[in-house]
Scaffold this motif. Structure first.
Motif, short mmCIF file in Angstrom:
data_model
loop_
_atom_site.label_atom_id
_atom_site.label_comp_id
_atom_site.label_asym_id
_atom_site.label_seq_id
_atom_site.Cartn_x
_atom_site.Cartn_y
_atom_site.Cartn_z
N GLU A 191 0.84 -1.20 0.00
CA GLU A 191 0.00 0.00 0.00
C GLU A 191 0.87 1.24 0.00
O GLU A 191 1.89 1.29 0.68
CB GLU A 191 -0.91 -0.01 1.24
CG GLU A 191 -1.89 1.15 1.27
CD GLU A 191 -2.95 1.00 2.36
OE1 GLU A 191 -3.42 2.03 2.86
OE2 GLU A 191 -3.29 -0.15 2.71
N TRP B 25 -2.10 7.78 1.10
CA TRP B 25 -3.22 8.58 0.62
C TRP B 25 -2.67 9.94 0.22
O TRP B 25 -1.90 10.56 0.96
CB TRP B 25 -4.27 8.75 1.71
CG TRP B 25 -5.16 7.56 1.86
CD1 TRP B 25 -5.01 6.52 2.73
CD2 TRP B 25 -6.34 7.29 1.09
NE1 TRP B 25 -6.03 5.61 2.55
CE2 TRP B 25 -6.86 6.06 1.55
CE3 TRP B 25 -7.00 7.96 0.06
CZ2 TRP B 25 -8.02 5.49 1.02
CZ3 TRP B 25 -8.14 7.39 -0.47
CH2 TRP B 25 -8.64 6.17 0.01
N HIS B 26 -3.06 10.41 -0.98
CA HIS B 26 -2.60 11.71 -1.46
C HIS B 26 -3.51 12.18 -2.59
O HIS B 26 -4.36 11.44 -3.07
CB HIS B 26 -1.15 11.62 -1.94
CG HIS B 26 -0.96 10.77 -3.16
ND1 HIS B 26 -0.97 9.38 -3.11
CD2 HIS B 26 -0.78 11.10 -4.46
CE1 HIS B 26 -0.78 8.91 -4.33
NE2 HIS B 26 -0.67 9.92 -5.17
N LYS B 27 -3.29 13.43 -3.00
CA LYS B 27 -4.00 13.97 -4.15
C LYS B 27 -3.07 14.91 -4.88
O LYS B 27 -2.04 15.35 -4.35
CB LYS B 27 -5.29 14.68 -3.74
CG LYS B 27 -5.12 15.86 -2.82
CD LYS B 27 -6.48 16.41 -2.39
CE LYS B 27 -6.40 17.42 -1.29
NZ LYS B 27 -5.74 18.67 -1.61
N GLN C 124 -7.68 2.96 -4.20
CA GLN C 124 -8.66 3.29 -3.17
C GLN C 124 -9.03 4.76 -3.34
O GLN C 124 -8.16 5.62 -3.44
CB GLN C 124 -8.07 3.07 -1.78
CG GLN C 124 -7.71 1.62 -1.51
CD GLN C 124 -7.14 1.46 -0.12
OE1 GLN C 124 -7.81 0.93 0.77
NE2 GLN C 124 -5.91 1.91 0.08
N LEU C 125 -10.32 5.01 -3.41
CA LEU C 125 -10.86 6.36 -3.51
C LEU C 125 -11.86 6.53 -2.39
O LEU C 125 -12.45 5.55 -1.93
CB LEU C 125 -11.54 6.57 -4.87
CG LEU C 125 -10.71 6.24 -6.12
CD1 LEU C 125 -11.59 6.23 -7.36
CD2 LEU C 125 -9.57 7.24 -6.29
N ARG C 126 -12.08 7.72 -1.93
CA ARG C 126 -13.02 7.95 -0.84
C ARG C 126 -14.44 7.56 -1.22
O ARG C 126 -15.22 7.18 -0.36
CB ARG C 126 -12.97 9.42 -0.39
CG ARG C 126 -11.62 9.86 0.16
CD ARG C 126 -11.20 9.11 1.39
NE ARG C 126 -9.96 9.65 1.94
CZ ARG C 126 -9.25 9.05 2.86
NH1 ARG C 126 -9.62 7.89 3.35
NH2 ARG C 126 -8.13 9.60 3.30
N ASP D 111 -13.61 1.98 -4.48
CA ASP D 111 -12.36 1.55 -5.09
C ASP D 111 -12.53 1.23 -6.57
O ASP D 111 -13.60 0.85 -7.02
CB ASP D 111 -11.84 0.30 -4.38
CG ASP D 111 -11.51 0.55 -2.92
OD1 ASP D 111 -11.46 1.72 -2.50
OD2 ASP D 111 -11.30 -0.44 -2.19
N GLU E 83 -8.52 12.49 -3.77
CA GLU E 83 -7.63 11.74 -2.89
C GLU E 83 -7.68 10.26 -3.27
O GLU E 83 -8.75 9.70 -3.51
CB GLU E 83 -8.06 11.94 -1.44
CG GLU E 83 -6.97 11.59 -0.46
CD GLU E 83 -7.35 11.96 0.97
OE1 GLU E 83 -6.43 12.02 1.78
OE2 GLU E 83 -8.55 12.14 1.27
N HIS E 84 -6.50 9.63 -3.32
CA HIS E 84 -6.41 8.23 -3.70
C HIS E 84 -5.21 7.57 -3.02
O HIS E 84 -4.28 8.24 -2.57
CB HIS E 84 -6.32 8.06 -5.23
CG HIS E 84 -5.16 8.78 -5.85
ND1 HIS E 84 -5.12 10.16 -6.00
CD2 HIS E 84 -3.99 8.32 -6.35
CE1 HIS E 84 -3.99 10.50 -6.58
NE2 HIS E 84 -3.27 9.41 -6.80
N CYS E 85 -5.28 6.22 -2.96
CA CYS E 85 -4.20 5.44 -2.37
C CYS E 85 -4.06 4.15 -3.17
O CYS E 85 -4.92 3.27 -3.10
CB CYS E 85 -4.52 5.12 -0.91
SG CYS E 85 -3.23 4.12 -0.11
N THR F 258 4.02 11.52 -4.38
CA THR F 258 3.17 11.51 -3.19
C THR F 258 2.21 12.70 -3.13
O THR F 258 1.56 12.93 -2.11
CB THR F 258 4.03 11.49 -1.90
OG1 THR F 258 4.92 12.60 -1.95
CG2 THR F 258 4.79 10.20 -1.76
#
Length: 123
Positions: free
Chosen positions: A42, A45-47, A65-67, A70, A86-88, A108
């Motif tokens: 993993e 989380w960032h944007k 992963q999105l808020r 996914d 924001e995504h991870c 990042t």
């Protein structure tokens, strides 16, 4: 000196490195970099406030992963994370991806931290 055009072979470029979460620049198109990376585990989380981010899976599987839910990608599938979302990224298995984003975009985004790395250029 031979100045004939030479295509970029993505498989050959992927064979040149094994480190994870480290972007490798393989081409530039105007003000955009075309980069490869190998992922497992993993990320953070960032944007990216100033740009969209394109993820294209070459091998393996990638979950973004999105808020709001996914997005899971397999080989040959791509997804564009819109600017400011924001995504991870998460890869349960080693996954090779191609990224397309403006020169100087931090990996990042707004998160910063120890995982921030400038892309290395592959020859």
């Amino acid at each position: 000196m031979n100045n004939s055009p030479v295509p970029v072979n993505i498989a050959d470029k992927l064979a040149q490195f094994s480190d994870l979460w480290s972007q490798k620049k393989i081409a530039q198109l105007n003000d955009y970099e075309v980069k490869l990376a190998k992922l497992k585990g993993e990320f953070v989380w960032h944007k990216h406030d100033d740009t969209d981010e394109l993820f294209l899976v070459i091998s393996g599987r990638l979950t973004l992963q999105l808020r709001d839910g996914d997005v899971t990608l397999g080989p040959g599938e791509l997804y564009v994370v819109p600017q400011g979302v924001e995504h991870c990224p998460v890869a349960d298995e080693e996954t090779a991806i191609l990224l397309f984003e403006p020169v100087g975009t931090p990996n990042t985004g707004d998160a910063g931290g120890s995982r921030t790395k400038a892309p290395e250029t592959l020859s």
